[in-house]
Write a protein that holds these residues in place. Structure first.
Motif, PDB file in Angstrom:
ATOM      1  N   PRO A  56       0.526   0.059   8.664  1.00  0.00           N
ATOM      2  CA  PRO A  56      -0.268   0.522   9.817  1.00  0.00           C
ATOM      3  C   PRO A  56       0.527   1.376  10.813  1.00  0.00           C
ATOM      4  CG  PRO A  56      -0.712  -1.787   9.383  1.00  0.00           C
ATOM      5  CD  PRO A  56       0.414  -1.395   8.475  1.00  0.00           C
ATOM      6  N   ASN A  57       1.844   1.163  10.886  1.00  0.00           N
ATOM      7  CA  ASN A  57       2.652   1.915  11.863  1.00  0.00           C
ATOM      8  C   ASN A  57       3.422   3.076  11.234  1.00  0.00           C
ATOM      9  OD1 ASN A  57       4.437   0.398  10.384  1.00  0.00           O
ATOM     10  ND2 ASN A  57       5.597  -0.362  12.140  1.00  0.00           N
ATOM     11  N   THR A  58       3.111   3.437   9.994  1.00  0.00           N
ATOM     12  CA  THR A  58       3.803   4.533   9.317  1.00  0.00           C
ATOM     13  C   THR A  58       3.533   5.850  10.048  1.00  0.00           C
ATOM     14  OG1 THR A  58       3.702   3.468   7.153  1.00  0.00           O
ATOM     15  CG2 THR A  58       4.011   5.850   7.168  1.00  0.00           C
ATOM     16  N   ARG A  59       4.601   6.569  10.347  1.00  0.00           N
ATOM     17  CA  ARG A  59       4.482   7.881  10.989  1.00  0.00           C
ATOM     18  C   ARG A  59       3.991   8.881   9.938  1.00  0.00           C
ATOM     19  NH1 ARG A  59       7.664  12.218  11.375  1.00  0.00           N
ATOM     20  NH2 ARG A  59       7.501  13.532  13.203  1.00  0.00           N
ATOM     21  N   LEU A  60       2.953   9.631  10.290  1.00  0.00           N
ATOM     22  CA  LEU A  60       2.348  10.584   9.358  1.00  0.00           C
ATOM     23  C   LEU A  60       2.540  12.012   9.853  1.00  0.00           C
ATOM     24  CD1 LEU A  60      -1.007   8.672   8.737  1.00  0.00           C
ATOM     25  CD2 LEU A  60       1.013   8.673   7.267  1.00  0.00           C
ATOM     26  N   VAL A  61       2.686  12.921   8.904  1.00  0.00           N
ATOM     27  CA  VAL A  61       2.772  14.355   9.202  1.00  0.00           C
ATOM     28  C   VAL A  61       1.779  15.066   8.284  1.00  0.00           C
ATOM     29  CG1 VAL A  61       5.190  14.267   9.941  1.00  0.00           C
ATOM     30  CG2 VAL A  61       4.652  14.692   7.539  1.00  0.00           C
ATOM     31  N   ASP A  62       1.359  16.259   8.682  1.00  0.00           N
ATOM     32  CA  ASP A  62       0.435  17.031   7.840  1.00  0.00           C
ATOM     33  C   ASP A  62       1.208  17.780   6.765  1.00  0.00           C
ATOM     34  OD1 ASP A  62      -1.746  16.176   9.242  1.00  0.00           O
ATOM     35  OD2 ASP A  62      -2.024  18.033  10.366  1.00  0.00           O
ATOM     36  N   ASN A  63       0.710  17.715   5.518  1.00  0.00           N
ATOM     37  CA  ASN A  63       1.337  18.483   4.450  1.00  0.00           C
ATOM     38  C   ASN A  63       0.798  19.913   4.462  1.00  0.00           C
ATOM     39  OD1 ASN A  63      -1.156  18.533   3.048  1.00  0.00           O
ATOM     40  ND2 ASN A  63      -0.585  16.841   1.710  1.00  0.00           N
ATOM     41  N   ARG A  64       1.165  20.704   3.482  1.00  0.00           N
ATOM     42  CA  ARG A  64       0.780  22.126   3.466  1.00  0.00           C
ATOM     43  C   ARG A  64      -0.728  22.339   3.362  1.00  0.00           C
ATOM     44  NH1 ARG A  64       3.898  21.295  -0.790  1.00  0.00           N
ATOM     45  NH2 ARG A  64       3.009  21.135  -2.870  1.00  0.00           N
ATOM     46  N   TYR A  65      -1.484  21.289   2.977  1.00  0.00           N
ATOM     47  CA  TYR A  65      -2.941  21.383   2.901  1.00  0.00           C
ATOM     48  C   TYR A  65      -3.613  20.803   4.149  1.00  0.00           C
ATOM     49  CZ  TYR A  65      -1.932  22.276  -2.013  1.00  0.00           C
ATOM     50  OH  TYR A  65      -1.439  22.794  -3.189  1.00  0.00           O
ATOM     51  N   GLY A  66      -2.805  20.366   5.124  1.00  0.00           N
ATOM     52  CA  GLY A  66      -3.352  19.777   6.344  1.00  0.00           C
ATOM     53  C   GLY A  66      -3.758  18.323   6.182  1.00  0.00           C
ATOM     54  N   ILE A  67      -3.278  17.672   5.117  1.00  0.00           N
ATOM     55  CA  ILE A  67      -3.592  16.262   4.856  1.00  0.00           C
ATOM     56  C   ILE A  67      -2.435  15.400   5.354  1.00  0.00           C
ATOM     57  CG2 ILE A  67      -4.081  14.550   3.060  1.00  0.00           C
ATOM     58  CD1 ILE A  67      -5.122  16.963   1.345  1.00  0.00           C
ATOM     59  N   ALA A  68      -2.764  14.363   6.118  1.00  0.00           N
ATOM     60  CA  ALA A  68      -1.729  13.481   6.661  1.00  0.00           C
ATOM     61  C   ALA A  68      -1.084  12.666   5.542  1.00  0.00           C
ATOM     62  CB  ALA A  68      -2.332  12.551   7.712  1.00  0.00           C
ATOM     63  N   GLU A  69       0.238  12.541   5.622  1.00  0.00           N
ATOM     64  CA  GLU A  69       1.014  11.765   4.658  1.00  0.00           C
ATOM     65  C   GLU A  69       2.308  11.315   5.330  1.00  0.00           C
ATOM     66  OE1 GLU A  69       1.646  14.616   1.502  1.00  0.00           O
ATOM     67  OE2 GLU A  69       3.417  15.428   2.475  1.00  0.00           O
ATOM     68  N   CYS A  96       0.846  -1.188   0.000  1.00  0.00           N
ATOM     69  CA  CYS A  96       0.000   0.000   0.000  1.00  0.00           C
ATOM     70  C   CYS A  96       0.890   1.249   0.000  1.00  0.00           C
ATOM     71  CB  CYS A  96      -0.887  -0.015   1.246  1.00  0.00           C
ATOM     72  SG  CYS A  96      -2.152   1.261   1.274  1.00  0.00           S
ATOM     73  N   TYR A  97       0.529   2.227  -0.822  1.00  0.00           N
ATOM     74  CA  TYR A  97       1.313   3.458  -0.942  1.00  0.00           C
ATOM     75  C   TYR A  97       0.401   4.669  -0.776  1.00  0.00           C
ATOM     76  CZ  TYR A  97       4.557   0.176  -3.052  1.00  0.00           C
ATOM     77  OH  TYR A  97       5.368  -0.902  -3.266  1.00  0.00           O
ATOM     78  N   LEU A  98       0.993   5.744  -0.276  1.00  0.00           N
ATOM     79  CA  LEU A  98       0.279   7.019  -0.159  1.00  0.00           C
ATOM     80  C   LEU A  98       1.000   8.074  -0.981  1.00  0.00           C
ATOM     81  CD1 LEU A  98      -0.529   7.343   3.661  1.00  0.00           C
ATOM     82  CD2 LEU A  98      -2.121   6.831   1.809  1.00  0.00           C
ATOM     83  N   PRO A  99       0.254   9.055  -1.503  1.00  0.00           N
ATOM     84  CA  PRO A  99       0.917  10.177  -2.161  1.00  0.00           C
ATOM     85  C   PRO A  99       1.590  11.061  -1.123  1.00  0.00           C
ATOM     86  CG  PRO A  99      -1.457  10.530  -2.100  1.00  0.00           C
ATOM     87  CD  PRO A  99      -1.201   9.172  -1.525  1.00  0.00           C
ATOM     88  N   VAL A 100       2.732  11.616  -1.508  1.00  0.00           N
ATOM     89  CA  VAL A 100       3.483  12.535  -0.653  1.00  0.00           C
ATOM     90  C   VAL A 100       3.872  13.728  -1.523  1.00  0.00           C
ATOM     91  CG1 VAL A 100       5.500  12.828   0.839  1.00  0.00           C
ATOM     92  CG2 VAL A 100       4.416  10.583   0.661  1.00  0.00           C
ATOM     93  N   LEU A 101       3.527  14.923  -1.068  1.00  0.00           N
ATOM     94  CA  LEU A 101       3.860  16.129  -1.826  1.00  0.00           C
ATOM     95  C   LEU A 101       5.268  16.590  -1.491  1.00  0.00           C
ATOM     96  CD1 LEU A 101       0.553  18.181  -1.484  1.00  0.00           C
ATOM     97  CD2 LEU A 101       1.185  16.485  -3.211  1.00  0.00           C
ATOM     98  N   ASP A 102       5.975  17.067  -2.494  1.00  0.00           N
ATOM     99  CA  ASP A 102       7.306  17.628  -2.303  1.00  0.00           C
ATOM    100  C   ASP A 102       7.144  19.005  -1.652  1.00  0.00           C
ATOM    101  OD1 ASP A 102       9.824  19.004  -2.767  1.00  0.00           O
ATOM    102  OD2 ASP A 102      10.283  17.415  -4.209  1.00  0.00           O
ATOM    103  N   GLN A 103       7.797  19.216  -0.529  1.00  0.00           N
ATOM    104  CA  GLN A 103       7.660  20.488   0.186  1.00  0.00           C
ATOM    105  C   GLN A 103       8.381  21.629  -0.520  1.00  0.00           C
ATOM    106  OE1 GLN A 103       5.558  20.910   2.692  1.00  0.00           O
ATOM    107  NE2 GLN A 103       5.066  18.740   2.572  1.00  0.00           N
TER     108      GLN A 103
END
Length: 190
Positions: free
Chosen positions: A91-104, A71-78
């Motif tokens: 399931p244990n992937t650490r997530l952070v909010d991107n510039r739109y407030g979406i976890a990735e 399973c993969y998630l999109p990640v935006l380049d900062q």
């Protein structure tokens, strides 16, 4: 209706769904998607984490993990606001909010996979029609990332939406990348 007005109207439709309706739609969506041939034949599947009333693919992610698929998630380049990557999601992937407030996942370029390496991409959308036209959020990330599909057949792109996001016709732009189908809580449109 122009794309901006249509986007606003359809976002309002999906945001108006109750928590109970959202949960029921997510469960039904999982049945529709995971029963599809495209899902069964895919090992490397990208999806998204729902926000802004989007239909939630979290139950699909659980099936992916249970079936030992990836399973993969999109990640935006900062730094480069036009680039989107895909990174492994567990399931244990650490997530952070991107510039739109979406976890990735936190972007680690050494852990990204090329879009061409994916088998199936389950994309969020704001609206769709039965011809397979998609109205996104307006950022163009998926269209830029998958522009190479003009000369390739992989990955398969399937949009995910609530049935209430279907309209008779979506105004198409030159840069829109077509999908192979749209899955809702009710059915898979091809």
């Amino acid at each position: 209706m122009d794309r901006a007005s249509l986007r606003k109207q359809l976002r309002s439709h999906r945001q108006s769904l109750s928590a109970e309706q959202q949960l029921a739609a997510a469960e039904s969506l999982s049945t529709v998607v995971c029963g599809s041939e495209a899902f069964r034949q895919s090992q490397h599947i990208a999806l998204y984490l729902a926000s802004d009333g989007e239909i939630d693919p979290r139950f699909i992610a659980q099936v992916i993990w249970e079936q030992d698929k990836f399973c993969y998630l999109p990640v935006l380049d900062q730094n480069d606001h036009n680039k989107m990557y895909f990174q492994l999601y567990r399931p244990n992937t650490r997530l952070v909010d991107n510039r739109y407030g979406i976890a990735e996942p936190e972007l680690d370029r050494e852990k990204t996979v090329k879009a061409e390496a994916l088998d199936l991409v389950l994309m969020p959308l704001t609206g769709f029609d039965e011809k397979g036209h998609r109205l996104g959020m307006g950022g163009g990330y998926y269209d830029r990332t998958f522009a190479f599909l003009e000369r390739s057949s992989k990955p398969i792109l399937i949009g995910l939406a609530h049935e209430c996001q279907k309209v008779s016709s979506i105004p198409v732009a030159d840069w829109d990348v077509p999908m192979k189908g749209v899955a809702t809580e009710k059915q898979l449109y091809r």
